[in-house]
Design an enzyme around this catalytic site. Structure first.
Site, PDB file in Angstrom:
ATOM      1  N   ARG A  83     -35.736  -2.894  -0.776  1.00  0.00           N
ATOM      2  CA  ARG A  83     -36.209  -3.262  -2.103  1.00  0.00           C
ATOM      3  C   ARG A  83     -36.254  -2.011  -2.979  1.00  0.00           C
ATOM      4  O   ARG A  83     -36.492  -0.912  -2.509  1.00  0.00           O
ATOM      5  CB  ARG A  83     -37.588  -3.912  -2.026  1.00  0.00           C
ATOM      6  CG  ARG A  83     -37.606  -5.235  -1.264  1.00  0.00           C
ATOM      7  CD  ARG A  83     -38.948  -5.934  -1.387  1.00  0.00           C
ATOM      8  NE  ARG A  83     -38.992  -7.154  -0.624  1.00  0.00           N
ATOM      9  CZ  ARG A  83     -38.558  -8.336  -1.050  1.00  0.00           C
ATOM     10  NH1 ARG A  83     -38.021  -8.427  -2.262  1.00  0.00           N
ATOM     11  NH2 ARG A  83     -38.641  -9.414  -0.296  1.00  0.00           N
ATOM     12  N   GLY A  84     -36.061  -2.220  -4.283  1.00  0.00           N
ATOM     13  CA  GLY A  84     -36.113  -1.103  -5.214  1.00  0.00           C
ATOM     14  C   GLY A  84     -34.860  -0.247  -5.129  1.00  0.00           C
ATOM     15  O   GLY A  84     -33.807  -0.666  -4.640  1.00  0.00           O
ATOM     16  N   ASP A 115     -33.562 -12.220  -8.293  1.00  0.00           N
ATOM     17  CA  ASP A 115     -33.644 -11.916  -9.721  1.00  0.00           C
ATOM     18  C   ASP A 115     -33.824 -10.427  -9.986  1.00  0.00           C
ATOM     19  O   ASP A 115     -33.238  -9.880 -10.921  1.00  0.00           O
ATOM     20  CB  ASP A 115     -34.768 -12.729 -10.386  1.00  0.00           C
ATOM     21  CG  ASP A 115     -36.121 -12.517  -9.715  1.00  0.00           C
ATOM     22  OD1 ASP A 115     -36.166 -11.911  -8.637  1.00  0.00           O
ATOM     23  OD2 ASP A 115     -37.127 -12.969 -10.286  1.00  0.00           O
ATOM     24  N   THR A 151     -32.715  -7.991  -8.083  1.00  0.00           N
ATOM     25  CA  THR A 151     -31.415  -7.392  -7.792  1.00  0.00           C
ATOM     26  C   THR A 151     -30.430  -7.641  -8.919  1.00  0.00           C
ATOM     27  O   THR A 151     -29.673  -6.744  -9.323  1.00  0.00           O
ATOM     28  CB  THR A 151     -30.858  -7.963  -6.477  1.00  0.00           C
ATOM     29  OG1 THR A 151     -31.773  -7.695  -5.418  1.00  0.00           O
ATOM     30  CG2 THR A 151     -29.511  -7.351  -6.140  1.00  0.00           C
ATOM     31  N   ASP A 175     -36.333 -19.029  -2.020  1.00  0.00           N
ATOM     32  CA  ASP A 175     -37.306 -19.879  -2.720  1.00  0.00           C
ATOM     33  C   ASP A 175     -36.652 -20.866  -3.686  1.00  0.00           C
ATOM     34  O   ASP A 175     -37.339 -21.735  -4.235  1.00  0.00           O
ATOM     35  CB  ASP A 175     -38.298 -19.016  -3.508  1.00  0.00           C
ATOM     36  CG  ASP A 175     -39.218 -18.220  -2.602  1.00  0.00           C
ATOM     37  OD1 ASP A 175     -39.289 -18.556  -1.404  1.00  0.00           O
ATOM     38  OD2 ASP A 175     -39.845 -17.267  -3.087  1.00  0.00           O
ATOM     39  N   MET A 231     -42.540 -20.414   2.868  1.00  0.00           N
ATOM     40  CA  MET A 231     -42.260 -19.454   1.800  1.00  0.00           C
ATOM     41  C   MET A 231     -42.304 -20.137   0.440  1.00  0.00           C
ATOM     42  O   MET A 231     -42.077 -21.337   0.320  1.00  0.00           O
ATOM     43  CB  MET A 231     -40.901 -18.791   2.017  1.00  0.00           C
ATOM     44  CG  MET A 231     -40.811 -17.979   3.293  1.00  0.00           C
ATOM     45  SD  MET A 231     -39.312 -17.002   3.405  1.00  0.00           S
ATOM     46  CE  MET A 231     -39.676 -15.704   2.230  1.00  0.00           C
ATOM     47  N   GLU A 260     -46.753 -20.126   0.284  1.00  0.00           N
ATOM     48  CA  GLU A 260     -47.477 -18.845   0.349  1.00  0.00           C
ATOM     49  C   GLU A 260     -48.138 -18.458  -0.967  1.00  0.00           C
ATOM     50  O   GLU A 260     -49.128 -17.724  -0.986  1.00  0.00           O
ATOM     51  CB  GLU A 260     -46.527 -17.724   0.778  1.00  0.00           C
ATOM     52  CG  GLU A 260     -45.372 -17.478  -0.195  1.00  0.00           C
ATOM     53  CD  GLU A 260     -44.471 -16.342   0.263  1.00  0.00           C
ATOM     54  OE1 GLU A 260     -44.992 -15.353   0.812  1.00  0.00           O
ATOM     55  OE2 GLU A 260     -43.244 -16.459   0.059  1.00  0.00           O
ATOM     56  N   TYR A 297     -40.799 -15.698   8.781  1.00  0.00           N
ATOM     57  CA  TYR A 297     -39.685 -14.809   9.095  1.00  0.00           C
ATOM     58  C   TYR A 297     -38.683 -15.448  10.044  1.00  0.00           C
ATOM     59  O   TYR A 297     -37.526 -15.026  10.104  1.00  0.00           O
ATOM     60  CB  TYR A 297     -40.225 -13.488   9.652  1.00  0.00           C
ATOM     61  CG  TYR A 297     -41.052 -12.759   8.614  1.00  0.00           C
ATOM     62  CD1 TYR A 297     -40.452 -12.168   7.516  1.00  0.00           C
ATOM     63  CD2 TYR A 297     -42.441 -12.717   8.705  1.00  0.00           C
ATOM     64  CE1 TYR A 297     -41.202 -11.533   6.552  1.00  0.00           C
ATOM     65  CE2 TYR A 297     -43.201 -12.074   7.740  1.00  0.00           C
ATOM     66  CZ  TYR A 297     -42.576 -11.492   6.657  1.00  0.00           C
ATOM     67  OH  TYR A 297     -43.321 -10.870   5.692  1.00  0.00           O
ATOM     68  N   ILE A 299     -37.741 -18.555   9.621  1.00  0.00           N
ATOM     69  CA  ILE A 299     -36.926 -19.390   8.741  1.00  0.00           C
ATOM     70  C   ILE A 299     -35.862 -18.572   8.020  1.00  0.00           C
ATOM     71  O   ILE A 299     -34.701 -18.967   7.926  1.00  0.00           O
ATOM     72  CB  ILE A 299     -37.823 -20.125   7.725  1.00  0.00           C
ATOM     73  CG1 ILE A 299     -38.590 -21.247   8.416  1.00  0.00           C
ATOM     74  CG2 ILE A 299     -37.012 -20.667   6.558  1.00  0.00           C
ATOM     75  CD1 ILE A 299     -39.576 -21.966   7.517  1.00  0.00           C
TER      76      ILE A 299
END
Length: 543
Positions: free
Chosen positions: A208-209, A234, A236, A264, A307, A363, A420, A422
């Site tokens: 991430r980031g 989104d 990314t 999601d 999730m 979640e 995790y 899934i």
């Protein structure tokens, strides 16, 4: 107006011939770029970077939200014959190439008096391409969380470039955006990616980031890369938009193509995101286990957390598919615990009726109910997502504590968190086919010179969508929509009007006992509440 197929050095925008549209038509809301001759939109909204949205309009309210093209800032690029026309695999196809005029309508349900609305450029191979096969040096990067189908997309980009266009040089960027300047690259060939679709996760690694656009574009430029395929959600895609703008600013002949990814299913415009079908299917295993546990124990409760940080699509569709769920809680539909019409009362009622109960919670649901001590305030992960507390653990303990205090019945609650499991599994057959179409559409678009776009199906047809449409918002379940009504009909759960509304209704009833009530606390369907929910959840629902 010329045709793309007949022009020696066409611009796909200037060549576009829309129904009822002429370049001198006074109804055309656009302007000509003196440098490139392309048609660009006058300001009508905001978009990332310095570029303006590129839009063409025609009669009857026709609007084409186009994507950038290399010729917008490199007007003298040569074109080449698409090698697909000599590909034996495509010899049986009646029409090799997508017509230059083809576009896909964003909305298909219209009235005779409504305008034709927004369209997107249809994806597919073009007769002329802007890259020679030998000069293409492509790279692929995966960012963000895992999702079923990532390896399939990687495989099909590599194989699509190689088998359809004869491209031999493809690099995998190791470890997300940071990999452009912090990791080694991986050489990708059809042989090396042959069976990766059978594995979960991503063979390229992810993070991430790491959106350092200067370092990323420097790396792209230094390595001689001219096609960049970016797979991610989104955040990314927002980074991809910034990278594209920097590439355009530098005047580089580099096509940037995005493949939207989120388990999601909260990416707007497109019909659904890849991996979603697999996630819903795998969620059934957890729900089935919860149902078996609940049914096998006296006063059993099976609680499954799925999730869905801000959108409850997985929970909703898994609940509808299962038919074993008695209550589904999602971020878009507020609920409360104590008092009349609350969750505790409903659980007690359901257990008395059936002897057991299954609850599914996303979640992101119920985060407003967590105490200030438990809530993670403004903490964020590297992608800018708010860190959420484990609502599953919290609500399972809250249910146990409630029935322990009441001492009316002893419950047996089993909490299952398959999160995790899934997202780490390989994609199923449906998603594998979908990932293939996404990857090939991205390859066709990049080879045709389109850039700064993401690809996805709109009303069943794959098309090229500007980055700003993908990152402008998130899709949410609309709880005033028929799909949510179908779920309520399946589970028979209440809509959970906030407790204060119930108290206010009760006070009104006590003050005016002679007035008969037309709605009970379980109806939860007052016009005011529906109106409020509609305003809060006015984003479109899939299906």
């Amino acid at each position: 107006m010329g045709s793309l197929c007949n022009s020696t050095n066409p611009s796909p925008v200037s060549a576009l011939k829309l129904p009822g549209l002429d370049r001198c038509n006074s109804k055309l809301v656009c302007c000509s770029n003196s440098k490139t001759g392309s048609v660009v939109q006058l300001p009508m909204g905001s978009s990332p970077g310095n570029s303006q949205p590129k839009t063409l309009t025609g009669e009857a309210g026709y609007v084409l939200e186009d994507v950038p093209h290399l010729t917008d800032y490199l007007p003298d690029l040569p074109t080449f014959t698409n090698p697909l026309q000599d590909n034996p695999a495509y010899s049986v196809v009646k029409q090799y190439f997508v017509n230059v005029d083809d576009s896909v309508a964003q909305k298909i349900v219209v009235h005779k008096s409504t305008p034709r609305g927004t369209h997107f450029r249809r994806a597919g191979p073009r007769q002329k391409v802007y890259f020679e096969s030998d000069e293409v040096h492509a790279c692929i990067v995966t960012c963000g969380g895992l999702c079923p189908g990532l390896n399939t997309v990687i495989r099909e980009i590599v194989c699509g470039l190689n088998h359809m266009y004869g491209v031999k040089k493809v690099l995998g960027i190791d470890g997300g955006y940071r990999g452009f300047y912090a990791r080694n690259t991986i050489t990708l060939t059809p042989k090396s990616v042959n069976d990766i679709h059978k594995r979960g996760g991503t063979v390229l690694g992810t993070s991430r980031g790491g959106h350092d656009k200067g370092k990323i574009v420097d790396s792209i430029q230094d390595r001689g890369i001219n096609q960049v395929y970016i797979i991610g959600g989104d955040g990314t895609q927002r980074g991809a938009s910034v990278i594209f703008e920097e590439i355009r600013r530098r005047g580089l002949k580099v096509a940037v193509a995005g493949i939207p990814k989120t388990i999601d299913n909260d990416i707007p415009v497109i019909d659904k995101s890849f991996g979603f079908d697999t996630a819903v299917e795998e969620a059934q295993r957890a729900i089935n286990a919860a149902h078996v546990e609940a049914e096998s124990n006296e006063n059993g409760i099976g609680l499954v957390k799925l999730m869905g940080r801000y959108s409850g699509y997985i929970a909703m569709y898994a609940t509808l598919a299962s038919r074993d769920v008695d209550c589904c809680l999602i971020p878009e539909s507020p609920f409360y615990l104590e008092g009349a019409g609350g969750l505790f009362e409903y659980i007690e009622k359901k257990i008395k009726e059936n002897g057991h109960m299954v609850i599914v919670i996303a979640e992101g649901a119920g985060q407003d109910l967590l105490s200030e001590v438990l809530r993670s305030s403004d903490q964020q992960d590297a992608s800018g997502n708010k860190l959420l507390q484990d609502v599953g653990l919290w609500i399972s303990q809250s249910i146990k504590d409630h029935f322990s205090r009441q001492k009316k019945m002893t419950i047996n609650l089993k909490y299952i968190d398959p999160t995790y499991m899934i997202r780490a599994i390989p994609s199923n057959a449906s998603d594998n086919v979908y990932c293939t179409l996404l990857a090939q559409s991205a390859v066709h678009g990049a080879m045709a010179g389109y850039t700064g776009f993401t690809v996805g199906p709109v009303n069943g047809r794959h098309c090229y969508i500007p980055f700003y449409r993908i990152i402008e918002r998130q899709n949410h379940v609309v709880i005033t929509d028929r799909m949510w009504a179908r779920l309520l009909s399946s589970t028979h759960q209440p809509s959970f009007i906030p407790a204060k509304d119930v108290i206010e209704d009760t006070k009104e009833a006590e003050e005016q006992p002679q007035t008969p009530r037309t709605q009970t606390s379980e109806d939860n369907s007052s016009d005011d509440k529906l109106s409020m929910n509609k305003e809060m959840n006015e984003l479109p629902v899939i299906g």
